[in-house]
Design a protein around this motif. Structure first.
Motif, short mmCIF file in Angstrom:
data_model
loop_
_atom_site.label_atom_id
_atom_site.label_comp_id
_atom_site.label_asym_id
_atom_site.label_seq_id
_atom_site.Cartn_x
_atom_site.Cartn_y
_atom_site.Cartn_z
N GLU A 3 0.79 -1.15 -0.03
CA GLU A 3 0.05 0.06 -0.16
C GLU A 3 1.01 1.27 -0.25
OE1 GLU A 3 -2.93 0.05 3.13
OE2 GLU A 3 -3.51 2.18 2.78
N THR A 6 2.40 2.00 -3.46
CA THR A 6 1.18 2.76 -4.10
C THR A 6 1.13 4.07 -4.02
OG1 THR A 6 -0.04 0.28 -4.19
CG2 THR A 6 -1.40 2.42 -4.90
N ASP A 7 1.06 4.49 -2.66
CA ASP A 7 1.13 5.82 -2.22
C ASP A 7 2.13 6.67 -2.70
OD1 ASP A 7 -1.42 5.28 -1.11
OD2 ASP A 7 -0.52 5.05 0.95
N THR A 10 1.73 6.78 -6.74
CA THR A 10 0.73 8.06 -6.83
C THR A 10 1.17 9.44 -6.69
OG1 THR A 10 -1.19 6.67 -6.27
CG2 THR A 10 -1.65 9.08 -6.08
N MET A 11 2.15 9.60 -5.72
CA MET A 11 2.77 11.08 -5.14
C MET A 11 3.89 11.28 -6.50
SD MET A 11 3.45 11.21 -1.15
CE MET A 11 3.51 9.18 -0.71
N ARG A 12 4.63 10.18 -6.84
CA ARG A 12 5.44 10.51 -8.06
C ARG A 12 4.70 10.98 -9.21
NH1 ARG A 12 6.51 5.20 -10.54
NH2 ARG A 12 4.71 5.68 -11.44
N ASP A 13 3.73 10.28 -9.57
CA ASP A 13 2.89 10.78 -10.70
C ASP A 13 2.51 12.39 -10.35
OD1 ASP A 13 3.28 8.49 -11.60
OD2 ASP A 13 1.35 7.79 -11.36
N TRP A 14 2.26 12.64 -9.25
CA TRP A 14 1.73 14.35 -8.86
C TRP A 14 2.87 15.00 -9.20
CZ3 TRP A 14 2.89 18.03 -5.71
CH2 TRP A 14 2.06 19.25 -5.67
N ILE A 75 -4.78 13.81 -3.77
CA ILE A 75 -4.39 13.14 -4.68
C ILE A 75 -5.10 12.00 -5.42
CG2 ILE A 75 -2.25 12.18 -6.26
CD1 ILE A 75 -0.49 13.72 -4.17
N GLN A 76 -5.94 12.08 -6.29
CA GLN A 76 -6.89 10.87 -6.91
C GLN A 76 -7.65 10.76 -5.49
OE1 GLN A 76 -4.76 7.48 -8.31
NE2 GLN A 76 -4.02 8.65 -9.94
N THR A 77 -7.74 9.47 -4.77
CA THR A 77 -8.65 9.40 -3.62
C THR A 77 -7.85 9.34 -2.26
OG1 THR A 77 -8.18 6.98 -4.05
CG2 THR A 77 -10.25 7.97 -5.15
N VAL A 78 -6.71 9.93 -2.29
CA VAL A 78 -5.47 9.67 -1.12
C VAL A 78 -5.45 11.22 -0.74
CG1 VAL A 78 -3.75 9.01 -0.36
CG2 VAL A 78 -4.64 7.89 -2.05
#
Length: 613
Positions: A3, A6-7, A10-14, A75-78
């Motif tokens: 998990e 995955t976070d 997601t942060m990398r993409d942001w 960021i998305q759902t997080v």
């Protein structure tokens, strides 16, 4: 753990999508994925961490032309926490102090990662690694853009070892290679330089390991580098997927650079003076194994250090994987050689191989309509040669190839077999059926020995390609034997033996003359004559020698071929016989090399020594 990763992804993409917008704020120096700090101490919470030049009270933000940074991000759902730390960065070459040891600033052969290196207009940086160029397969030197290129540099410029700061004498022996490629941007601050005048030892000075793999470091990974100025430095990865705004000075300005951040390793603080200092730029950050020893895994290339009064030192490194993909290199010699051979094969004959361009012959409209096609193109590439294949005659209309006489290799033909080119339809190629049970030989048009040059992988691929049937023409056994032992087979050798050819290079166009009246055998018209045009450079002049091999010049229709002769002819004569339009060049038969204004008659050659190069 899954998990958390995955976070982080997601942060990398942001960061990749929005990081540059925040870097437009003059007070924001970087943004990346790190560990949130409280009172200067890490809390263990993963966050989006901003660094700023100065932490300001809310009332002072407007006057400083900056704005408040968010406490949290959706960021998305997080929901992701943020952190703001006071820190700025400078390229790690600006002010270059004395190196940790004299060895790192001396001229050494072989060169090793960890030594001083630079462009002539740059002070000094560090040679990071010896890697292998995917375009040539050769070993090359990896460092930073701001070390090997710099604002005043250009591709092809000299590269010095040691760097200018360490020896500004202008000694020509300091030239170790030339700048090949570079990049300054989101993928990193990197450059490759050729290694031309010295040997190379790929083991990193003082670390004594050779990089064998590349991996992206993760938060908390322990790393170590060997730099020109600070020697061995131990660190811990403190932020990943960082975008930093870095001022490269006049000529380059501020750029957004991608990478990861390193903090000092608290376990090793007593063993090192500094994490980063001027002159360390380009050094390789190697990952450590679980037992604390330096592994063979390359994580990044050092390019900047913190410039913050609080003394909380940080270093920045580019991801080695990003530079690898952007610059085109591999740590594996075999991988690089194989890729380079593939690229050479895809390019085929190089029209810019000589000082002057030598373009392939132009086809008549009828010949173009008759040509077999590969991906819609009539010029079909192989390793070091290209050809146009006649679909109706099933032989090459011509083959064009390059010869690098200074890089020829002896490659054994044992085990090679003649075979169809699988990229072309079988019906446009003459194959094995023609040659069974008769005196016909499978004769190479582009000589196998002409093609086997370059790296070992390149030469071996050229050797294999030379046995494909499009490069083969049916020849009577006595012709082929005469060609190997007589004038025809000695043309290229004679050129390099008798003439001061520039760089020992030549480009050749040759093939069968596909005449309408050629005799038919087993449903195939057998060529009765062959041509060859050899292009070469003497001084700065492009010259050409055109030759014809035939039984005689009036009875080409006969196929007893018992007494072949080689003739020198004019390009105009050859164009009339072949229907091809050849690249113009000065006539090699003239003493001055000047182009002839009137066509001369064929000249019979008794020996290769009689060719008037």
């Amino acid at each position: 753990m899954a998990e958390e990763r995955t976070d982080i992804a997601t942060m990398r993409d942001w960061v990749r999508r929005w990081g540059r917008l925040h870097l437009a704020d003059p007070n924001v120096t970087s943004v990346g994925v790190g560990i949130k700090e409280t009172g200067g101490e890490p809390t263990g919470e993963v966050c989006i961490q901003f660094t700023v030049r100065e932490k300001l009270a809310p009332a002072a933000l407007e006057a400083a032309a900056t704005r408040a940074l968010p406490e949290k991000l959706r960021i998305q759902t997080v929901t992701v926490p943020t952190d703001v730390v006071e820190r700025s960065f400078v390229p790690a070459h600006r002010v270059v102090p004395e190196a940790a040891s004299d060895e790192r600033t001396e001229r050494l052969d072989p060169v090793r990662p960890g030594l001083s290196i630079s462009h002539p207009t740059v002070s000094a940086g560090t040679l990071g690694a010896i890697v292998h160029d995917l375009r040539s397969g050769e070993p090359v030197m990896l460092s930073n853009w701001h070390v090997l290129h710099g604002p005043a540099g250009a591709i092809g410029d000299e590269v010095l070892q040691p760097g200018t700061h360490d020896d500004n004498s202008g000694d020509p022996r300091n030239v170790v290679g030339r700048l090949l490629r570079s990049h300054l941007g989101a993928a990193g601050d990197g450059a490759l330089a050729s290694l031309e005048h010295r040997g190379a030892d790929p083991s990193i000075l003082a670390l004594e390991v050779v990089p064998e793999e590349i991996a992206d470091p993760e938060l908390g990974d322990r790393v170590v580098k060997s730099g020109r100025t600070t020697a061995v430095s131990h660190g811990v990865v403190s932020r990943v997927h960082v975008m930093v705004a870095l001022d490269y000075g006049d000529g380059a300005g501020e750029r957004s650079i991608g990478g990861f951040e390193i903090a000092p390793d608290p376990r090793r603080e007593a063993e090192q003076n500094s994490l980063s200092d001027g002159g360390d730029s380009g050094a390789a950050w190697m990952l450590k194994s679980g037992n604390g020893r330096t592994s063979t895994v390359l994580g990044g290339i050092h390019f900047a250090g913190s410039d913050t009064p609080d003394g909380r030192e940080r270093a920045l490194a580019n991801y080695a994987s990003s530079l690898r993909d952007k610059l085109g290199f591999s740590l594996s010699p075999a991988t690089a050689a194989a890729r380079a051979a593939q690229e050479v094969a895809a390019r085929g004959c190089d029209p810019d191989f000589l000082l002057h361009p030598v373009v392939p012959p132009e086809l008549s409209q009828a010949h173009r309509e008759d040509a077999a096609r590969l991906d819609g193109e009539v010029l079909i590439p192989y390793t070091h040669f290209s050809l146009v294949q006649s679909a109706s005659r099933r032989f090459a209309r011509f083959v064009a190839w390059n010869i690098d006489g200074g890089r020829l290799r002896r490659i054994d033909r044992a085990g090679q077999r003649f075979r169809l080119d699988p990229r072309l339809p079988e019906e446009v190629q003459v194959g094995e059926d023609l040659y069974r049970g008769n005196d016909l030989d499978r004769g190479h048009i582009a000589r196998r020995a002409d093609l086997t040059w370059g790296t070992d992988a390149e030469a071996r691929r050229a050797n294999e390609d030379s046995f494909l049937f499009p490069n083969i023409a049916a020849q009577m056994a006595r012709y082929n034997q005469s060609g190997r032992g007589g004038v025809w087979g000695q043309v290229e050798n004679s050129l390099f033996e008798q003439v001061e050819v520039q760089q020992l290079r030549a480009s050749v166009v040759g093939g069968p003359i596909l005449a309408e009246h050629d005799r038919e055998y087993r449903g195939v018209q057998i060529p009765g004559a062959f041509f060859k045009v050899v292009y070469y450079v003497v001084g700065e002049e492009l010259r050409a020698q055109a030759l014809l091999l035939a039984q005689d010049l009036t009875g080409l229709e006969r196929l007893d071929l018992s007494s072949f002769s080689t003739y020198i002819v004019d390009l105009a004569d050859l164009e009339e016989r072949t229907g091809l339009a050849f690249a113009p060049a000065a006539d090699g038969r003239s003493d001055s090399g000047a182009a002839r204004t009137q066509a001369a008659g064929p000249v019979l050659l008794e020996s290769a020594d009689d060719i008037p190069w």
